[in-house]
Design a protein around this motif. Structure first.
Motif, PDB file in Angstrom:
ATOM      1  N   LEU A   1      43.500  41.437  41.402  1.00  0.00           N
ATOM      2  CA  LEU A   1      44.456  40.825  40.481  1.00  0.00           C
ATOM      3  C   LEU A   1      45.683  40.253  41.157  1.00  0.00           C
ATOM      4  O   LEU A   1      46.221  40.862  42.070  1.00  0.00           O
TER       5      LEU A   1
ATOM      6  N   ALA B   1      39.616  45.386  30.727  1.00  0.00           N
ATOM      7  CA  ALA B   1      39.307  43.963  30.750  1.00  0.00           C
ATOM      8  C   ALA B   1      38.225  43.644  31.773  1.00  0.00           C
ATOM      9  O   ALA B   1      37.391  42.769  31.548  1.00  0.00           O
ATOM     10  N   TYR B   2      38.214  44.366  32.893  1.00  0.00           N
ATOM     11  CA  TYR B   2      37.189  44.131  33.909  1.00  0.00           C
ATOM     12  C   TYR B   2      35.806  44.332  33.308  1.00  0.00           C
ATOM     13  O   TYR B   2      34.899  43.542  33.516  1.00  0.00           O
TER      14      TYR B   2
ATOM     15  N   ILE C   1      44.123  38.275  29.285  1.00  0.00           N
ATOM     16  CA  ILE C   1      42.878  37.599  29.609  1.00  0.00           C
ATOM     17  C   ILE C   1      42.780  36.397  28.696  1.00  0.00           C
ATOM     18  O   ILE C   1      42.554  36.526  27.511  1.00  0.00           O
TER      19      ILE C   1
ATOM     20  N   PHE D   1      46.566  37.243  34.377  1.00  0.00           N
ATOM     21  CA  PHE D   1      45.931  38.550  34.245  1.00  0.00           C
ATOM     22  C   PHE D   1      46.727  39.592  35.035  1.00  0.00           C
ATOM     23  O   PHE D   1      47.084  40.665  34.537  1.00  0.00           O
TER      24      PHE D   1
ATOM     25  N   VAL E   1      38.216  36.249  39.589  1.00  0.00           N
ATOM     26  CA  VAL E   1      39.375  37.126  39.424  1.00  0.00           C
ATOM     27  C   VAL E   1      38.974  38.582  39.656  1.00  0.00           C
ATOM     28  O   VAL E   1      39.657  39.323  40.370  1.00  0.00           O
TER      29      VAL E   1
END
Lengths: 291, 352
Positions: free
Chosen positions: A234, B134-135, A35, A29, A229
């Motif tokens: 990250l 994406a989070y 992802i 990621f 995560v």
């Protein structure tokens, strides 16, 4: 108090498994913006590797660890090479793409191994436990913790001591600059995928010690690993370690104090609350990008 | 009349003719697809226009569905009675959470308000902190996972794994009677039409342009003095309300609401149709949702295992070869046709 302490090894082993799974995710990621929803199926592949190898020799459980690493790692490599590298810069699309792959892999497992769960018999030396200062420490859970520690130390050494690890950190920090400096970023990406997926395979073998193996094994852990995560930040080894330990304990203690169904909701609320304080996770890679 | 208008009219006519030609069973299936199409409109708004990939639409679908199911269960149980599943799990008194749902006005308001408020709060907390991309996708998925575990765990309140089923009445309509089923189908089709219209107006409005701007350059929009968090939160809330409405209609249409319909996988399945049809075009998303769910029924009837391969494979193929979905394929074909007809430079493609 006794119950509080006895919950300790469970929390630790959950944290260890989460950490093994999240390590691969946080680097793919952080480094590539990918992802990987199929990561859970690499866990499953590792677990089924242990299942297939059991009984072949007396030490087949130990042999399963490197073999699972290789099997899952190669699957990851293949996925990266065949599909994911076409999708760089489209993180949300990779998420959906890898979910499609994960559906296919799960169904494949169902067709090959059958839908019912299978059991891997733990080797004799992992059965039982030891009492330490009034705390019961089961061998199997301790083994998982040791395994995770060994893997984290290994990854840390790799990142800090080896030229390949330095290249990987360079790509995580600034992909373009790394490319201009002559680093073959594509090759680094592929290797990161191999490493991360391989660790998921190892986690799969570890999971056979605490539960049965089934086609849905990966989906059970993948969401929590993603939360590690998100909470950890990250591409950060220390973030992943801290977040995995925090979430592992939070999960096991909340389940103990309330019930399993409320615990998940409370963990979710805790993460949203945490993001109010640190929206980018515990540790943030310093850069000049706009956030 | 443009091509789009013509196909819209054809679709409306087909949907209007369906109750006259289809058997009650097939009509029920079509009504079910229309429910998913309502969710698809919301997803196309949030994901296609706003760039928010929501993997938790099942949660809002479920909140709407459970609110409706609770009302229908209480209605059936009578004034003093308990819903059947509570009797089975040994609950003796109606839980306080259930009491207001005996009121039809409250239940209908809850169908809209509960998903809306949950989405609003989540959106506000998340988008204000600039948690995005994406989070956000991961968080919405985690919400879906937690929601389902909660529903299963609270057996006495929610019916656990089995959820709620056995509904015979829906606001005076007899759900066992073909005419009642036709009426429910008509309501669903009308709600879908209204949803589509609202979304269309929204996309065409100033707000819609702002939304696309936020998707394509959130920081620039912020520098211009707008607050992207507000734009995103409002859109996310609207899409959640649409999912809630769809869930509420799903209950009388299909006759069941259960956690198995709402978890991570069903939430992702809601996206498949939108991706296949084309997330940037509202009509494409609707068509995709109906087509994919129809294909699912078709396959499940004959060979169920094949469906998972096909669904996974379809997803991969669409993303690799047609990231804008079928609507994108149609669009580029039309553009090519148009540019061949007129001798001039091809129209400049506006970034989607």
């Amino acid at each position: 108090m006794g119950a509080l302490v006895n919950q300790l090894p469970i929390g630790l082993s959950i944290a260890a498994v989460l950490l093994l799974i999240a390590l691969g995710l946080t680097f793919t990621f952080g480094q590539m913006g990918v992802i990987n929803m199929a990561h859970g199926e690499f866990i499953m592949a590792g677990a089924y590797t242990a299942y297939l190898l059991q009984g072949l020799t007396s030490q087949s459980f130990l042999i399963a660890l490197p073999v699972a690493f290789a099997v899952a790692g190669l699957m990851g490599l293949l996925l990266e090479w065949s599909l994911i590298r076409r999708f760089y810069g489209r993180p949300l699309d990779t998420l959906l793409l890898t979910w499609g792959v994960s559906l296919v892999l799960q169904q494949l497992a169902r067709d090959v191994f059958g839908a019912p769960n299978v059991q891997v018999t733990a080797p004799g030396w992992l059965v039982g436990g030891v009492d330490l200062l009034g705390v019961r420490l089961p061998y199997n859970r301790m083994f998982i913790v040791v395994l995770a520690v060994v893997c984290v130390v290994g990854v840390w050494l790799y990142l800090t001591r080896l030229p390949a690890g330095r290249r990987m950190r360079a790509v995580v920090q600034d992909r373009e600059l790394a490319a201009y400096s002559g680093i073959a970023t594509g090759r680094v990406d592929r290797f990161t995928f191999l490493l991360g997926s391989g660790l998921a395979g190892v986690a799969g073998v570890a999971l056979t010690l605490v539960g049965p193996v089934g086609p849905g094994l990966g989906t059970f852990y993948i969401v929590d690993a993603f939360l590690v995560v998100v909470a950890g930040g990250l591409g950060q080894l220390r973030g992943a370690v801290l977040a995995a330990v925090a979430l592992g304990f939070l999960n096991s203690y909340l389940e103990f104090w309330t019930d399993a169904s409320l615990a998940k909701v409370l963990v979710f609320v805790a993460i949203i609350a945490f993001l109010q304080v640190r929206p980018q996770g515990m540790f943030v890679l310093k850069g000049r990008a706009l956030v | 009349m443009t091509l789009g208008r013509i196909s819209l009219v054809v679709c409306v006519v087909l949907l209007a003719l369906a109750p006259l030609t289809l058997s009650p069973f097939r009509l029920g299936l079509l009504a079910k697809y229309l429910c998913f199409a309502i969710v698809a409109v919301g997803i196309a708004l949030a994901w296609g226009q706003g760039g928010m990939l929501t993997l938790g639409q099942g949660v809002f679908f479920g909140l709407g569905g459970y609110a409706m199911a609770m009302y229908l269960k209480l209605k059936e149980a009578g004034s003093a009675g308990l819903p059947d599943f509570m009797v089975w799990s040994g609950v003796e008194e109606l839980p306080a959470l259930w009491k207001p749902f005996g009121n039809p006005v409250f239940a209908l308001a809850a169908v809209v308000l509960i998903p809306g408020v949950v989405a609003f709060l989540l959106g506000l907390l998340v988008f204000r902190q600039r948690v995005r991309g994406a989070y956000f996708a991961i968080l919405s998925q985690a919400l879906a996972a937690a929601f389902v575990i909660l529903l299963i765990g609270q057996q006495g309140l929610t019916g656990g794994t089995n959820g709620m089923t056995n509904f015979s009445q829906f606001f005076g309509l007899d759900l066992t009677d073909p005419n009642g089923q036709r009426a429910v189908y008509a309501i669903t089709a009308l709600v879908l039409g209204a949803t589509f219209l609202v979304a269309k107006l929204l996309v065409r409005s100033r707000f819609g342009r702002l939304l696309v701007a936020v998707r394509d350059g959130e920081d620039r929009v912020r520098f211009l003095g707008y607050d992207p968090a507000v734009v995103k939160t409002i859109t996310f809330t609207i899409s959640a309300v649409m999912a809630g409405l769809a869930g509420a209609l799903f209950v009388p249409v299909v006759g069941i609401i259960s956690p198995a319909l709402l978890g991570i996988v069903p939430s992702l399945e809601l996206l498949v149709g939108v991706a296949v049809g084309g997330r940037f075009v509202l009509a494409g998303a609707i068509a995709g949702a109906i087509a994919v769910n129809y294909a699912k029924t078709l396959f499940s009837e004959d060979f169920a295992e094949g469906w998972l391969y096909l669904q996974g494979g379809l997803f991969v193929l669409v993303l690799v070869f047609a990231p804008k979905g079928l609507a994108g394929v149609v669009e580029s074909a039309r553009d090519r046709l148009a540019s061949r007809r007129q001798t001039g430079p091809a129209p400049v493609e506006v970034t989607a």
